[in-house]
Design an enzyme around this catalytic site. Structure first.
Site, mmCIF file in Angstrom:
data_model
loop_
_atom_site.group_PDB
_atom_site.id
_atom_site.type_symbol
_atom_site.label_atom_id
_atom_site.label_comp_id
_atom_site.label_asym_id
_atom_site.label_seq_id
_atom_site.Cartn_x
_atom_site.Cartn_y
_atom_site.Cartn_z
ATOM 1 N N GLY A 10 -23.694 29.792 -30.178
ATOM 2 C CA GLY A 10 -22.512 29.359 -31.047
ATOM 3 C C GLY A 10 -22.048 30.506 -31.712
ATOM 4 O O GLY A 10 -21.767 31.416 -31.162
ATOM 5 N N SER A 24 -22.565 32.684 -35.040
ATOM 6 C CA SER A 24 -23.688 33.189 -36.052
ATOM 7 C C SER A 24 -23.051 33.084 -37.325
ATOM 8 O O SER A 24 -23.986 32.705 -38.289
ATOM 9 C CB SER A 24 -24.033 34.668 -35.531
ATOM 10 N N CYS A 30 -28.428 34.194 -27.803
ATOM 11 C CA CYS A 30 -26.877 34.543 -28.055
ATOM 12 C C CYS A 30 -26.735 34.618 -29.645
ATOM 13 O O CYS A 30 -27.432 35.272 -30.495
ATOM 14 C CB CYS A 30 -25.914 34.150 -27.477
ATOM 15 N N ARG A 71 -22.962 42.643 -32.485
ATOM 16 C CA ARG A 71 -22.107 41.374 -32.223
ATOM 17 C C ARG A 71 -20.927 41.567 -31.149
ATOM 18 O O ARG A 71 -20.613 42.793 -31.280
ATOM 19 C CB ARG A 71 -21.596 40.613 -33.300
ATOM 20 N N ILE A 124 -21.667 34.994 -23.051
ATOM 21 C CA ILE A 124 -20.656 34.535 -23.386
ATOM 22 C C ILE A 124 -20.107 35.325 -24.979
ATOM 23 O O ILE A 124 -20.969 34.997 -25.738
ATOM 24 C CB ILE A 124 -20.347 33.046 -23.646
ATOM 25 N N ARG A 125 -19.099 36.176 -24.852
ATOM 26 C CA ARG A 125 -18.880 36.750 -26.309
ATOM 27 C C ARG A 125 -20.276 37.352 -26.838
ATOM 28 O O ARG A 125 -20.416 36.971 -27.981
ATOM 29 C CB ARG A 125 -18.258 36.172 -27.318
ATOM 30 N N HIS A 150 -27.361 33.017 -22.185
ATOM 31 C CA HIS A 150 -27.342 31.429 -22.468
ATOM 32 C C HIS A 150 -28.341 30.727 -21.384
ATOM 33 O O HIS A 150 -27.852 30.051 -20.644
ATOM 34 C CB HIS A 150 -26.170 30.781 -22.331
ATOM 35 N N GLU A 186 -29.706 27.920 -21.523
ATOM 36 C CA GLU A 186 -29.520 26.608 -21.816
ATOM 37 C C GLU A 186 -28.371 26.075 -21.052
ATOM 38 O O GLU A 186 -28.127 25.059 -20.857
ATOM 39 C CB GLU A 186 -29.475 26.226 -23.144
HETATM 40 N N1 GLN Z 1 -20.097 35.852 -30.490
HETATM 41 C C1 GLN Z 1 -20.843 34.979 -30.989
HETATM 42 C C2 GLN Z 1 -21.279 35.457 -32.528
HETATM 43 O O1 GLN Z 1 -21.305 36.651 -32.899
HETATM 44 C C3 GLN Z 1 -21.876 34.812 -30.359
HETATM 45 C C4 GLN Z 1 -21.360 33.943 -28.949
HETATM 46 C C5 GLN Z 1 -22.324 32.872 -28.320
HETATM 47 O O2 GLN Z 1 -23.362 32.328 -29.046
HETATM 48 N N2 GLN Z 1 -22.036 32.629 -27.186
HETATM 49 O O3 GLN Z 1 -21.981 34.753 -33.322
#
Ligand code: GLN
Length: 191
Positions: A46, A48, A78, A104, A133-134, A170, A172
């Site tokens: 998600g 953070s 993540c 991050r 993902i990011r 991820h 999940e």
């Molecule tokens: N970029 C998000 C963060 O810094 C993490 C991304 C993710 O959980 N997919 O919290």
């Protein structure tokens, strides 16, 4: 065995679905009292900073820290990994339990998301198809932290410190349930 998934924001439903498919009782955690009677906790993907903000608001930071300190298994995926880490390189509320330094959004804007087949010896010979993902990465680990997976360039993307497990990607979001089964085995080691 009951496992809780932090459900403040992010992809907690995906974790819950996988746990249930594996025959584990899984519950959403939003309030401190919901941590009672849990055998383990998953911190999902998600954002953070949002986890931190809401966890402060709901009085969850200390209860989650205590939970981790009692030695019960906790797994961050993540954003959850960032939330678990001791060092995140900026001021944001985190649990600070795991002796890792994370970066991050480590992969830059152009390649915010990618998928790769990872070698993960603790899961067996078959590579794990990991979705980033990011994503963050782990820049350094303290003593007592075991590296479980690296990218080809050496970047650490999965690690474990006793009861604490972290993956930068991820599991999940895939059909491969090996990481979830690995975590469940930490909760209730198979004799
Ligand atoms: N970029 C998000 C963060 O810094 C993490 C991304 C993710 O959980 N997919 O919290």
């Amino acid at each position: 065995m009951r496992i809780g998934v932090l459900a403040l924001q992010g992809d907690f439903i995906e974790h819950i679905q996988i746990l249930r498919a594996l025959g584990v009782e899984a519950v959403e955690v939003r309030l401190p009292a919901q941590l009672r009677d849990l055998a383990g906790v998953i911190l999902p993907g998600g954002e953070s900073t949002t986890f931190g903000k809401l966890a402060v608001e709901y009085g969850l930071i200390e209860p989650l820290r205590e939970f981790g300190k009692t030695g019960k298994p906790m797994w961050g995926t993540c954003a959850g990994m960032i939330f678990l880490a001791k060092e995140v390189g900026r001021a944001q509320p985190v649990l600070g339990l795991m002796d890792v330094k994370v970066k991050r959004n480590a992969f830059g804007r152009q390649v915010e998301s990618f998928e790769v087949d990872l070698d993960v010896p603790v899961l067996g010979a078959e590579p794990f198809h990991a979705i980033f993902i990011r994503a963050p990465l782990i820049e350094s680990v303290g003593e007592g932290v075991r590296v479980l997976a690296r990218l080809d360039d050496g970047a650490i993307v999965a690690a474990q410190q006793g009861n604490l497990l972290a993956t930068a990607f991820h599991p999940e979001l895939t059909r491969d349930t090996r990481w979830h089964r690995y975590f469940i085995a930490q909760v209730k080691p198979v004799a």
